[in-house]
Design a protein around this motif. Structure first.
Motif, short mmCIF file in Angstrom:
data_model
loop_
_atom_site.label_atom_id
_atom_site.label_comp_id
_atom_site.label_asym_id
_atom_site.label_seq_id
_atom_site.Cartn_x
_atom_site.Cartn_y
_atom_site.Cartn_z
N SER A 80 0.96 -1.04 -0.01
CA SER A 80 0.19 -0.12 0.05
C SER A 80 0.79 1.25 -0.05
O SER A 80 1.91 1.22 0.55
N ILE A 81 0.35 2.20 -0.49
CA ILE A 81 0.97 3.67 -0.52
C ILE A 81 -0.21 4.66 -0.21
O ILE A 81 -1.49 4.21 -0.14
N THR A 82 0.03 5.77 0.72
CA THR A 82 -1.02 6.60 1.18
C THR A 82 -0.64 7.95 0.57
O THR A 82 0.56 8.20 0.99
N VAL A 83 -1.63 8.52 -0.12
CA VAL A 83 -1.11 9.54 -0.91
C VAL A 83 -2.01 10.94 -0.46
O VAL A 83 -3.36 10.67 0.00
N LYS A 84 -1.34 12.20 -0.56
CA LYS A 84 -2.27 13.25 -0.33
C LYS A 84 -2.03 14.31 -1.24
O LYS A 84 -0.77 14.53 -1.67
N ALA A 85 -3.02 14.73 -1.76
CA ALA A 85 -2.96 15.68 -3.08
C ALA A 85 -2.74 17.18 -2.38
O ALA A 85 -3.26 17.70 -1.42
N GLN A 86 -1.40 17.64 -2.69
CA GLN A 86 -1.20 18.79 -2.36
C GLN A 86 -1.82 20.11 -3.57
O GLN A 86 -1.96 19.52 -4.66
N PRO A 87 -1.80 21.29 -3.07
CA PRO A 87 -2.23 22.06 -4.09
C PRO A 87 -1.29 22.23 -5.43
O PRO A 87 0.00 22.10 -5.32
N GLY A 88 -1.84 22.13 -6.44
CA GLY A 88 -1.02 21.92 -7.92
C GLY A 88 -0.61 20.59 -8.19
O GLY A 88 -0.17 20.35 -9.30
N SER A 89 -0.91 19.45 -7.46
CA SER A 89 -0.47 18.19 -7.54
C SER A 89 -1.40 17.70 -9.05
O SER A 89 -2.32 18.02 -9.08
N ILE A 90 -0.32 16.95 -9.78
CA ILE A 90 -0.92 16.45 -10.96
C ILE A 90 -1.15 14.69 -10.63
O ILE A 90 -2.42 14.16 -10.80
N GLY A 91 -0.18 14.09 -10.56
CA GLY A 91 -0.10 12.41 -10.28
C GLY A 91 -0.96 12.29 -9.30
O GLY A 91 -2.00 11.39 -9.38
#
Length: 353
Positions: A80-91
């Motif tokens: 598993s990976i745990t991801v957080k979208a930052q302002p301007g994130s694309i991927g």
């Protein structure tokens, strides 16, 4: 369960096989854990704290992004990976909006040197902020699953309580293992919410209260670069032995020191990509990665400054000047591996590509 057991294999997963999304689990606002499995039934072997690099099929072409693994190899049937979208994130934004169970993604790794298994100690201090909690969660889960009583002081900083990723899971661990000491600090608290933890930015005084014996602990730190810089300065000022400090970051270092003897020698060089039957001339000032792209070849890459290890390739002959930031081990270098993003040819070079 019987049908699943028939698909399990005795072989560990390698990155020639795509990963299949098994679950997408919301964590906090704009944060989710994405659990993958191997379609072949292979199991996952890695060190807690390592990372994966994913090739994301975003509009406009594949985009490589590196994410720390949040699961533990003690639970090897998924990763598993745990991801957080930052302002301007694309991927990351694309992943949160589009990844669904059953979809398959190309991945590279696992890789990385950031793991407490490489630095055995009796006592640890984990310091993290934001999504930097992910490698700490992986290492803590491993310690929990090992069956031995851990001695971990776990310090985490967040903007507010609702932003603490894995909070409930960590509290469940800590409620059953007295050796895991959780210490949270937040910058703000929602109105009408009771918060009994620390408040404010992490400071020397706060660290002394959270982990009075910090001088005796091996420190692992992960978070935004300004946060890690503040932790480094804090520990240095407190007299901590910085040889026992370890950090993980996918941001470019502020300064990359280039040894004089490793400075590239500009001159005509020929790069031969043996597997593809392609060759190209280079002036010796560009990287192997840049030259390969000019030749129409795709070497997976992510950080582009020698940290993540995604662009690792086999050198068959010749010499390169390589100035990296930890993305390759001494053993791999001795075996002829190089990082294409930070290697410059010093004459004719042949690669297995």
């Amino acid at each position: 369960m019987g049908k699943q057991r028939q698909n399990w294999t005795a072989a560990p997963w390698d990155d020639r096989e795509e990963l299949e999304v098994a679950m997408v689990i919301p964590e906090t606002t704009d944060t989710a854990t994405i659990a993958f499995r191997a379609p072949s039934g292979a199991w996952f072997d890695y060190q807690p704290g390592q990372f994966l690099t994913l090739d994301l099929p975003v509009p406009g072409g594949p985009l490589s992004r590196t994410y720390t693994i949040s699961s533990s190899p003690s639970r090897p049937l998924s990763i598993s990976i745990t991801v957080k979208a930052q302002p301007g994130s694309i991927g990351t934004r694309w992943m949160l909006d589009h990844l669904k169970p059953g979809m398959r993604i190309k991945a590279h790794g696992p890789a990385g040197q950031f793991s407490f298994m490489r630095h055995p100690a009796k006592k640890y201090l984990f310091i993290s902020a934001g999504s930097g909690i992910t490698p700490m969660m992986s290492m803590t889960t491993w310690a929990w699953d090992s069956g031995e009583m851990p001695d971990i002081a776990f310090v985490h900083a967040a903007r507010k309580p609702a932003d603490i990723i894995f909070r409930s899971r960590l509290e469940q661990f800590a409620a059953r293992v007295p050796g895991l000491q959780l210490r949270f600090t937040v910058e703000e608290v929602d109105p009408f919410e009771v918060w009994s933890g620390f408040r404010g930015r992490l400071s020397q005084i706060m660290l002394g209260l959270m982990a009075p014996d910090y001088l005796e602990r091996e420190v692992f730190c992960c978070g935004p670069e300004p946060f890690m810089r503040a932790v480094r300065e804090m520990l240095g000022a407190l007299g901590y032995d910085m040889a026992r400090y370890h950090e993980e970051s996918f941001a470019a270092p502020a300064l990359i020191e280039v040894p004089v003897e490793a400075a590239p020698q500009v001159g005509l060089a020929e790069l031969v990509f043996q597997a593809s039957g392609t060759s190209i001339s280079s002036d010796g000032g560009e990287t192997v990665l840049a030259a390969a792209r000019r030749a129409g070849l795709n070497i997976p890459s992510s950080c582009n400054f020698g940290l993540c290890g995604t662009c690792k390739v086999q050198k068959l002959s010749g010499e390169v000047a390589m100035v990296h930031n930890g993305g390759i081990s001494d053993e791999e270098i001795a075996a002829g591996m190089i990082l294409a993003c930070c290697s410059r040819p010093q004459g004719p070079v042949t690669l297995d590509l």
